[in-house]
Design a protein around this motif. Structure first.
Motif, PDB file in Angstrom:
ATOM      1  N   GLU A   1       5.993  -5.842 -34.145  1.00  0.00           N
ATOM      2  CA  GLU A   1       6.958  -6.198 -33.106  1.00  0.00           C
ATOM      3  C   GLU A   1       6.257  -6.344 -31.753  1.00  0.00           C
ATOM      4  O   GLU A   1       6.549  -7.260 -30.982  1.00  0.00           O
ATOM      5  N   PHE A   2       5.319  -5.449 -31.481  1.00  0.00           N
ATOM      6  CA  PHE A   2       4.566  -5.513 -30.240  1.00  0.00           C
ATOM      7  C   PHE A   2       3.746  -6.805 -30.167  1.00  0.00           C
ATOM      8  O   PHE A   2       3.755  -7.505 -29.149  1.00  0.00           O
ATOM      9  N   ASN A   3       3.058  -7.142 -31.258  1.00  0.00           N
ATOM     10  CA  ASN A   3       2.284  -8.386 -31.295  1.00  0.00           C
ATOM     11  C   ASN A   3       3.179  -9.599 -31.112  1.00  0.00           C
ATOM     12  O   ASN A   3       2.819 -10.547 -30.409  1.00  0.00           O
ATOM     13  N   GLU A   4       4.342  -9.596 -31.723  1.00  0.00           N
ATOM     14  CA  GLU A   4       5.269 -10.718 -31.575  1.00  0.00           C
ATOM     15  C   GLU A   4       5.764 -10.826 -30.125  1.00  0.00           C
ATOM     16  O   GLU A   4       5.941 -11.933 -29.606  1.00  0.00           O
ATOM     17  N   THR A   5       5.973  -9.689 -29.474  1.00  0.00           N
ATOM     18  CA  THR A   5       6.369  -9.713 -28.062  1.00  0.00           C
ATOM     19  C   THR A   5       5.261 -10.323 -27.212  1.00  0.00           C
ATOM     20  O   THR A   5       5.523 -11.174 -26.357  1.00  0.00           O
ATOM     21  N   LEU A   6       4.018  -9.923 -27.470  1.00  0.00           N
ATOM     22  CA  LEU A   6       2.888 -10.493 -26.736  1.00  0.00           C
ATOM     23  C   LEU A   6       2.725 -11.980 -27.046  1.00  0.00           C
ATOM     24  O   LEU A   6       2.362 -12.764 -26.171  1.00  0.00           O
ATOM     25  N   ARG A   7       3.029 -12.377 -28.278  1.00  0.00           N
ATOM     26  CA  ARG A   7       2.984 -13.801 -28.642  1.00  0.00           C
ATOM     27  C   ARG A   7       4.021 -14.571 -27.837  1.00  0.00           C
ATOM     28  O   ARG A   7       3.735 -15.630 -27.273  1.00  0.00           O
ATOM     29  N   SER A   8       5.214 -14.022 -27.736  1.00  0.00           N
ATOM     30  CA  SER A   8       6.286 -14.717 -27.009  1.00  0.00           C
ATOM     31  C   SER A   8       5.976 -14.837 -25.518  1.00  0.00           C
ATOM     32  O   SER A   8       6.478 -15.739 -24.856  1.00  0.00           O
TER      33      SER A   8
ATOM     34  N   TYR B   1      -2.093 -14.919 -30.057  1.00  0.00           N
ATOM     35  CA  TYR B   1      -1.754 -15.845 -31.142  1.00  0.00           C
ATOM     36  C   TYR B   1      -2.416 -15.323 -32.415  1.00  0.00           C
ATOM     37  O   TYR B   1      -3.356 -14.524 -32.358  1.00  0.00           O
ATOM     38  N   LYS B   2      -1.918 -15.751 -33.546  1.00  0.00           N
ATOM     39  CA  LYS B   2      -2.460 -15.333 -34.832  1.00  0.00           C
ATOM     40  C   LYS B   2      -3.322 -16.464 -35.377  1.00  0.00           C
ATOM     41  O   LYS B   2      -2.837 -17.585 -35.543  1.00  0.00           O
ATOM     42  N   ASP B   3      -4.602 -16.179 -35.650  1.00  0.00           N
ATOM     43  CA  ASP B   3      -5.496 -17.227 -36.136  1.00  0.00           C
ATOM     44  C   ASP B   3      -5.338 -17.420 -37.652  1.00  0.00           C
ATOM     45  O   ASP B   3      -4.533 -16.750 -38.292  1.00  0.00           O
ATOM     46  N   ALA B   4      -6.121 -18.324 -38.203  1.00  0.00           N
ATOM     47  CA  ALA B   4      -6.013 -18.668 -39.628  1.00  0.00           C
ATOM     48  C   ALA B   4      -6.326 -17.487 -40.542  1.00  0.00           C
ATOM     49  O   ALA B   4      -5.844 -17.437 -41.678  1.00  0.00           O
ATOM     50  N   ARG B   5      -7.112 -16.528 -40.065  1.00  0.00           N
ATOM     51  CA  ARG B   5      -7.442 -15.336 -40.863  1.00  0.00           C
ATOM     52  C   ARG B   5      -6.378 -14.255 -40.754  1.00  0.00           C
ATOM     53  O   ARG B   5      -6.469 -13.223 -41.394  1.00  0.00           O
ATOM     54  N   GLY B   6      -5.387 -14.487 -39.877  1.00  0.00           N
ATOM     55  CA  GLY B   6      -4.340 -13.496 -39.668  1.00  0.00           C
ATOM     56  C   GLY B   6      -4.671 -12.481 -38.594  1.00  0.00           C
ATOM     57  O   GLY B   6      -4.021 -11.449 -38.499  1.00  0.00           O
ATOM     58  N   VAL B   7      -5.676 -12.774 -37.775  1.00  0.00           N
ATOM     59  CA  VAL B   7      -6.089 -11.861 -36.710  1.00  0.00           C
ATOM     60  C   VAL B   7      -5.360 -12.242 -35.423  1.00  0.00           C
ATOM     61  O   VAL B   7      -5.319 -13.411 -35.042  1.00  0.00           O
ATOM     62  N   TRP B   8      -4.773 -11.240 -34.760  1.00  0.00           N
ATOM     63  CA  TRP B   8      -4.114 -11.469 -33.472  1.00  0.00           C
ATOM     64  C   TRP B   8      -5.177 -11.518 -32.391  1.00  0.00           C
ATOM     65  O   TRP B   8      -5.876 -10.528 -32.155  1.00  0.00           O
ATOM     66  N   LEU B   9      -5.308 -12.658 -31.725  1.00  0.00           N
ATOM     67  CA  LEU B   9      -6.326 -12.865 -30.702  1.00  0.00           C
ATOM     68  C   LEU B   9      -5.687 -13.229 -29.367  1.00  0.00           C
ATOM     69  O   LEU B   9      -4.588 -13.779 -29.323  1.00  0.00           O
ATOM     70  N   LEU B  10      -6.403 -12.957 -28.304  1.00  0.00           N
ATOM     71  CA  LEU B  10      -5.941 -13.300 -26.962  1.00  0.00           C
ATOM     72  C   LEU B  10      -6.176 -14.785 -26.685  1.00  0.00           C
ATOM     73  O   LEU B  10      -7.208 -15.340 -27.074  1.00  0.00           O
TER      74      LEU B  10
ATOM     75  N   ALA C   1     -15.006  -8.120 -49.723  1.00  0.00           N
ATOM     76  CA  ALA C   1     -14.583  -9.257 -48.901  1.00  0.00           C
ATOM     77  C   ALA C   1     -14.405  -8.801 -47.452  1.00  0.00           C
ATOM     78  O   ALA C   1     -13.869  -7.726 -47.203  1.00  0.00           O
ATOM     79  N   PRO C   2     -14.862  -9.613 -46.509  1.00  0.00           N
ATOM     80  CA  PRO C   2     -14.710  -9.205 -45.108  1.00  0.00           C
ATOM     81  C   PRO C   2     -13.257  -9.273 -44.650  1.00  0.00           C
ATOM     82  O   PRO C   2     -12.499 -10.151 -45.056  1.00  0.00           O
ATOM     83  N   ARG C   3     -12.885  -8.319 -43.833  1.00  0.00           N
ATOM     84  CA  ARG C   3     -11.563  -8.292 -43.204  1.00  0.00           C
ATOM     85  C   ARG C   3     -11.792  -8.138 -41.714  1.00  0.00           C
ATOM     86  O   ARG C   3     -12.437  -7.190 -41.265  1.00  0.00           O
ATOM     87  N   TYR C   4     -11.285  -9.078 -40.938  1.00  0.00           N
ATOM     88  CA  TYR C   4     -11.452  -9.052 -39.492  1.00  0.00           C
ATOM     89  C   TYR C   4     -10.171  -8.540 -38.842  1.00  0.00           C
ATOM     90  O   TYR C   4      -9.074  -8.798 -39.323  1.00  0.00           O
ATOM     91  N   TYR C   5     -10.338  -7.819 -37.755  1.00  0.00           N
ATOM     92  CA  TYR C   5      -9.182  -7.332 -37.012  1.00  0.00           C
ATOM     93  C   TYR C   5      -9.574  -7.141 -35.549  1.00  0.00           C
ATOM     94  O   TYR C   5     -10.746  -6.996 -35.221  1.00  0.00           O
TER      95      TYR C   5
END
Length: 71
Positions: A6-13, A18-27, A47-51
Motif C-alpha cells: 500500500e505504501f509503494n502504491e501511494t508513492l507510485r500515485s 515505479y515498478k520495473d520489469a523485474r518487479g523492483v520498486w525504483l525511484l 536465481a538472482p532476486r533484486y530488491y
C-alpha cells in the motif's frame, strides 16, 4: 498504511516510485541519485532476486514528505 505494498502504491500515485520489469520498486529519475535507496541482490534457488532498500537518508526524506501533509 497497512502494508508495504500500500505504501509503494501511494508513492507510485505521487510519481515517486515505479515498478520495473523485474518487479523492483525504483525511484523516478527526479529522486534517484540522492542516496534514498540501495539496490540489493540475493539468490533464491540459484536465481538472482533484486530488491530496493531504503537508506537512512531515504527514510528521513519520506518522514518529512508525509509529515508535511502527504498522508
Amino acid at each position: 498504511m497497512k502494508s508495504a505494498q500500500e505504501f509503494n502504491e501511494t508513492l507510485r500515485s505521487k510519481g515517486i516510485l515505479y515498478k520495473d520489469a523485474r518487479g523492483v520498486w525504483l525511484l523516478y529519475s527526479e529522486y534517484s541519485g540522492r542516496g534514498f535507496q540501495k539496490i540489493k541482490m540475493s539468490e533464491i534457488n540459484g536465481a538472482p532476486r533484486y530488491y530496493a532498500e531504503w537508506t537512512g537518508v531515504g527514510r528521513d526524506w519520506l518522514i518529512g514528505l508525509f509529515s508535511k501533509g502527504g498522508e
